[in-house]
Design a protein around this motif. Structure first.
Motif, PDB file in Angstrom:
ATOM      1  N   ARG A   1      91.377  65.229  96.773  1.00 14.25           N
ATOM      2  CA  ARG A   1      92.380  65.940  97.627  1.00 14.25           C
ATOM      3  C   ARG A   1      91.751  66.639  98.741  1.00 14.25           C
ATOM      4  NH1 ARG A   1      96.510  71.006  96.551  1.00 14.25           N
ATOM      5  NH2 ARG A   1      97.729  70.849  98.425  1.00 14.25           N
ATOM      6  N   GLN A   2      90.808  67.366  98.314  1.00 16.11           N
ATOM      7  CA  GLN A   2      90.009  68.551  99.399  1.00 16.11           C
ATOM      8  C   GLN A   2      89.328  67.520 100.244  1.00 16.11           C
ATOM      9  OE1 GLN A   2      91.256  70.866  98.702  1.00 16.11           O
ATOM     10  NE2 GLN A   2      91.529  70.723  96.585  1.00 16.11           N
TER      11      GLN A   2
ATOM     12  N   PHE B   1      91.768  67.155  92.199  1.00 20.22           N
ATOM     13  CA  PHE B   1      90.842  68.185  93.010  1.00 20.22           C
ATOM     14  C   PHE B   1      89.996  67.716  94.297  1.00 20.22           C
ATOM     15  CE2 PHE B   1      87.499  71.365  92.992  1.00 20.22           C
ATOM     16  CZ  PHE B   1      88.016  72.289  93.759  1.00 20.22           C
TER      17      PHE B   1
ATOM     18  N   ASN C   1      85.952  66.311  83.182  1.00 18.53           N
ATOM     19  CA  ASN C   1      86.517  65.790  84.518  1.00 18.53           C
ATOM     20  C   ASN C   1      85.414  64.625  85.267  1.00 18.53           C
ATOM     21  OD1 ASN C   1      87.818  68.383  83.878  1.00 18.53           O
ATOM     22  ND2 ASN C   1      88.439  67.998  85.843  1.00 18.53           N
TER      23      ASN C   1
ATOM     24  N   ARG D   1      98.147  77.241  89.330  1.00 14.50           N
ATOM     25  CA  ARG D   1      98.668  76.411  88.379  1.00 14.50           C
ATOM     26  C   ARG D   1      99.143  77.065  87.098  1.00 14.50           C
ATOM     27  NH1 ARG D   1      95.005  71.680  86.433  1.00 14.50           N
ATOM     28  NH2 ARG D   1      95.579  70.651  87.986  1.00 14.50           N
TER      29      ARG D   1
ATOM     30  N   TYR E   1     100.776  67.740  79.774  1.00 15.52           N
ATOM     31  CA  TYR E   1      99.794  66.387  79.697  1.00 15.52           C
ATOM     32  C   TYR E   1      98.836  66.588  78.598  1.00 15.52           C
ATOM     33  CZ  TYR E   1      95.446  64.166  80.761  1.00 15.52           C
ATOM     34  OH  TYR E   1      94.235  63.400  80.781  1.00 15.52           O
TER      35      TYR E   1
ATOM     36  N   ARG F   1      84.902  73.518  85.725  1.00 16.79           N
ATOM     37  CA  ARG F   1      85.082  72.208  85.177  1.00 16.79           C
ATOM     38  C   ARG F   1      83.753  71.550  85.015  1.00 16.79           C
ATOM     39  NH1 ARG F   1      89.255  74.120  84.190  1.00 16.79           N
ATOM     40  NH2 ARG F   1      91.480  73.472  84.669  1.00 16.79           N
TER      41      ARG F   1
ATOM     42  N   GLU G   1      90.588  68.199  77.460  1.00 22.90           N
ATOM     43  CA  GLU G   1      91.558  69.287  77.609  1.00 22.90           C
ATOM     44  C   GLU G   1      92.414  69.376  76.203  1.00 22.90           C
ATOM     45  OE1 GLU G   1      94.146  68.951  80.960  1.00 22.90           O
ATOM     46  OE2 GLU G   1      92.630  68.230  82.313  1.00 22.90           O
TER      47      GLU G   1
ATOM     48  N   LYS H   1      92.601  73.394  99.571  1.00 21.34           N
ATOM     49  CA  LYS H   1      93.595  74.291  98.894  1.00 21.34           C
ATOM     50  C   LYS H   1      92.971  74.460  97.578  1.00 21.34           C
ATOM     51  CE  LYS H   1      96.873  73.421 101.956  1.00 21.34           C
ATOM     52  NZ  LYS H   1      96.552  74.378 103.194  1.00 21.34           N
TER      53      LYS H   1
ATOM     54  N   THR I   1      90.840  62.962  76.446  1.00 19.10           N
ATOM     55  CA  THR I   1      90.213  64.006  77.565  1.00 19.10           C
ATOM     56  C   THR I   1      89.703  65.411  76.617  1.00 19.10           C
ATOM     57  OG1 THR I   1      91.058  65.742  79.022  1.00 19.10           O
ATOM     58  CG2 THR I   1      92.543  65.014  77.644  1.00 19.10           C
TER      59      THR I   1
ATOM     60  N   ASN J   1      85.336  75.673  90.374  1.00 23.22           N
ATOM     61  CA  ASN J   1      86.119  75.031  91.559  1.00 23.22           C
ATOM     62  C   ASN J   1      85.692  75.648  92.935  1.00 23.22           C
ATOM     63  OD1 ASN J   1      87.616  73.728  89.511  1.00 23.22           O
ATOM     64  ND2 ASN J   1      89.334  75.161  89.724  1.00 23.22           N
TER      65      ASN J   1
ATOM     66  N   HIS K   1      96.980  77.378  83.675  1.00 26.17           N
ATOM     67  CA  HIS K   1      95.729  76.966  84.209  1.00 26.17           C
ATOM     68  C   HIS K   1      94.641  77.135  83.007  1.00 26.17           C
ATOM     69  CE1 HIS K   1      93.169  76.391  88.259  1.00 26.17           C
ATOM     70  NE2 HIS K   1      92.634  75.539  87.045  1.00 26.17           N
TER      71      HIS K   1
ATOM     72  N   TYR L   1      93.330  76.668  93.905  1.00 26.73           N
ATOM     73  CA  TYR L   1      94.031  77.440  92.918  1.00 26.73           C
ATOM     74  C   TYR L   1      93.687  78.673  92.559  1.00 26.73           C
ATOM     75  CZ  TYR L   1      96.822  72.900  92.190  1.00 26.73           C
ATOM     76  OH  TYR L   1      97.465  71.637  92.302  1.00 26.73           O
TER      77      TYR L   1
ATOM     78  N   SER M   1      98.330  61.033  83.887  1.00 22.67           N
ATOM     79  CA  SER M   1      97.143  61.859  83.842  1.00 22.67           C
ATOM     80  C   SER M   1      97.125  63.232  84.715  1.00 22.67           C
ATOM     81  CB  SER M   1      95.853  60.728  84.339  1.00 22.67           C
ATOM     82  OG  SER M   1      96.100  60.633  85.719  1.00 22.67           O
ATOM     83  N   HIS M   2      98.007  63.653  85.350  1.00 25.50           N
ATOM     84  CA  HIS M   2      97.881  64.782  86.151  1.00 25.50           C
ATOM     85  C   HIS M   2      98.617  65.858  85.734  1.00 25.50           C
ATOM     86  CE1 HIS M   2      96.693  66.961  89.791  1.00 25.50           C
ATOM     87  NE2 HIS M   2      97.638  66.630  90.284  1.00 25.50           N
ATOM     88  N   ASN M   3      97.838  66.962  85.538  1.00 24.34           N
ATOM     89  CA  ASN M   3      98.561  68.319  84.756  1.00 24.34           C
ATOM     90  C   ASN M   3      99.613  68.602  85.767  1.00 24.34           C
ATOM     91  OD1 ASN M   3      97.187  69.134  82.242  1.00 24.34           O
ATOM     92  ND2 ASN M   3      95.321  68.955  83.520  1.00 24.34           N
TER      93      ASN M   3
HETATM   94  O1  TDX Z   1      94.364  71.195  94.915  1.00 25.56           O
HETATM   95  C1  TDX Z   1      93.694  71.683  94.078  1.00 25.56           C
HETATM   96  N1  TDX Z   1      93.097  72.845  93.962  1.00 25.56           N
HETATM   97  C2  TDX Z   1      92.554  73.174  92.975  1.00 25.56           C
HETATM   98  O2  TDX Z   1      92.030  74.457  92.858  1.00 25.56           O
HETATM   99  C3  TDX Z   1      93.884  70.963  92.530  1.00 25.56           C
HETATM  100  C4  TDX Z   1      94.655  69.528  92.757  1.00 25.56           C
HETATM  101  C5  TDX Z   1      93.501  71.234  91.746  1.00 25.56           C
HETATM  102  N2  TDX Z   1      92.610  72.485  91.707  1.00 25.56           N
HETATM  103  C6  TDX Z   1      92.007  72.946  90.389  1.00 25.56           C
HETATM  104  C7  TDX Z   1      92.936  72.785  88.967  1.00 25.56           C
HETATM  105  C8  TDX Z   1      91.569  72.385  88.141  1.00 25.56           C
HETATM  106  O3  TDX Z   1      90.941  73.907  87.679  1.00 25.56           O
HETATM  107  O4  TDX Z   1      90.701  71.984  90.388  1.00 25.56           O
HETATM  108  C9  TDX Z   1      90.377  71.943  88.922  1.00 25.56           C
HETATM  109  C10 TDX Z   1      90.264  70.175  88.783  1.00 25.56           C
HETATM  110  O5  TDX Z   1      92.095  69.832  88.942  1.00 25.56           O
HETATM  111  P1  TDX Z   1      92.401  68.432  88.480  1.00 25.56           P
HETATM  112  O6  TDX Z   1      91.796  67.427  89.560  1.00 25.56           O
HETATM  113  O7  TDX Z   1      93.970  68.295  88.556  1.00 25.56           O
HETATM  114  O8  TDX Z   1      91.966  68.263  87.208  1.00 25.56           O
HETATM  115  P2  TDX Z   1      92.193  68.588  85.723  1.00 25.56           P
HETATM  116  O9  TDX Z   1      93.448  69.600  85.735  1.00 25.56           O
HETATM  117  O10 TDX Z   1      90.912  69.536  85.253  1.00 25.56           O
HETATM  118  O11 TDX Z   1      92.373  67.546  84.905  1.00 25.56           O
HETATM  119  C11 TDX Z   1      91.388  66.430  84.955  1.00 25.56           C
HETATM  120  O12 TDX Z   1      90.253  66.312  84.024  1.00 25.56           O
HETATM  121  C12 TDX Z   1      90.724  66.110  82.634  1.00 25.56           C
HETATM  122  C13 TDX Z   1      92.301  65.024  85.025  1.00 25.56           C
HETATM  123  O13 TDX Z   1      93.112  65.160  86.017  1.00 25.56           O
HETATM  124  C14 TDX Z   1      92.704  64.735  83.611  1.00 25.56           C
HETATM  125  O14 TDX Z   1      93.089  63.596  83.573  1.00 25.56           O
HETATM  126  C15 TDX Z   1      91.606  64.758  82.511  1.00 25.56           C
HETATM  127  O15 TDX Z   1      92.009  64.611  81.345  1.00 25.56           O
END
Ligand code: TDX
Ligand code: NAD
Length: 334
Positions: A193-194, A190, A179, A273, A150, A214, A124, A205, A122, A249, A276, A207, A83-85
């Protein structure tokens, strides 16, 4: 009793869904099929296991095992996925295997034994949207334009389900959700993690610009929507699930920092990413109008505060993996 097979029930959304069904629908018995990958956690469902919930540790690509479990159930809700991009960019193969071959294996069995199937997908799959201002959102007629391995693998699995409905009469529905946030989400994602970065003395962190948007929905609202589609949805239909929770974000991160008593700029901007997606936004009118679903967790800030509290109160659930996850991000300058 109604027998329900839940694939991926030890993951984030699956575990929350199983807890919801156990509590709210006393006529249901659940078998969880989960491989317990790095993202699956026995501790997320330990308290749920018992006379009405059992766990089978196994792979959705295992044809004989899937056939046996599908034959013994009445309905299937299929969450299991990679599930993780970010992981799909480093190594796409498990995504092809689990998300495409695994879904194929399940729908073959569901067709053979004439079982009701609900496929979790999803937003996405629709690619991304321009930033807010023009009000355009994803609908069930939006074109499929996945951006990452993904989302391409999830789009592929949706296409397989649609084809099996049409060609083989599979009794299935599909939902594409935005999301999710809430308890038991793996700490690579995301929001957790934060939160866990701050709890463990690290800096959050972000991106790139942080302008990516989202559309956040509480996992419990997703669970109710799935139940409504499973029990009231029309066979062959796709439903979009979302709760009008669009936020950048950067805005989400600043809210986390504020709620955790930190300065709003106490974070690092890290490498973006590749590929992205800019913005996701769901138009859930069909789900609301046809099935009467509505979200209950409409106050994002209080849902986020409860999620922060949960990670703070359950450090034993995430601590063991924290260094490993951050080391992996550090290798990618993220
Ligand atoms: O450390 C980070 N910093 C950051 O800015 C991480 C891990 C992510 N990001 C950003 C990337 C995305 O714009 O935050 C946003 C959310 O990231 P993710 O949590 O990785 O989610 P996303 O890629 O949006 O995908 C999620 O939603 C749709 C799920 O992981 C998927 O499984 C779902 O299909
Ligand atoms: P997750 O990564 O937290 O959990 C996935 C679960 O599937 C884990 O328990 C894992 O062990 C299991 N699994 C993986 N490969 C397997 C295999 N081959 N056989 C059996 N089990 C396997 O994921 P999640 O965030 O809970 O997402 C669940 C579903 O919802 C996925 O299909 C995902 O695409 C979809 N979805 C997620 C979000 C989100 O925001 N997290 C949004 C929309 C849709």
């Amino acid at each position: 009793m109604v027998r329900l097979l839940v694939t991926g029930g030890a993951g984030f959304i699956g575990a929350n869904f199983v807890a919801y069904v156990l509590q709210s629908h006393s006529e249901v018995e659940i078998t969880i099929l989960d491989k317990l990958t790095y993202a699956g956690n026995r501790n997320s469902i330990a308290k749920l296991l018992g006379s009405r919930v059992k766990l089978v540790v196994g792979d959705i690509c295992d044809g004989p095992l899937v056939a046996k479990l599908v034959c013994q159930t009445d309905m299937i809700v299929h969450f299991a996925a990679e599930s993780h991009n970010d992981n799909s960019l480093s190594n796409p193969w498990p995504f092809i295997q689990t998300n495409i071959v695994g879904t194929y294996t399940l729908i073959q069995a569901a067709t053979k034994y004439h079982k009701r199937f609900h496929h979790i997908s999803t937003d996405e799959v629709y690619g991304d949207l321009p930033l807010p201002g023009n009000d355009v959102k994803f609908t069930t007629t939006s074109p499929y334009q996945p951006s990452s391995p993904y989302s391409a693998s999830k789009a592929s699995s949706d296409m397989l389900v649609r084809a099996w409905i049409r060609s083989f009469g599979l009794q299935a529905t599909i939902s594409n959700c935005s999301n999710n946030y809430g308890p038991y989400q793996y700490i690579e994602k995301f929001i957790p993690r934060q939160i866990t970065n701050i709890l463990s003395g690290r800096r959050p962190k972000l991106y790139g610009s942080g302008n990516n948007v989202r559309d956040w929905i509480h996992v419990n609202d997703h669970s109710v929507a799935i139940w409504d589609i499973l029990t009231k949805g029309r066979i062959g239909e796709t439903y979009l699930i979302g709760a009008n929770g669009e936020m950048s974000n950067k805005a989400v991160l600043e809210m986390i920092l504020r709620l955790m008593g930190k300065s709003q700029d106490a974070y690092d901007i890290v490498k973006d990413r590749p590929g992205h997606d800019l913005r996701y936004a769901i138009d859930a009118t069909k789900l609301r109008d046809d099935l009467g679903w509505q979200p209950r967790y409409t106050d994002f800030q209080s849902g986020l505060q409860a999620t922060i509290n949960w990670y703070s109160d359950h450090q034993d659930w995430w601590q063991a993996d924290k260094n490993k996850v951050e080391a992996s991000y550090a290798r990618k300058n993220q």
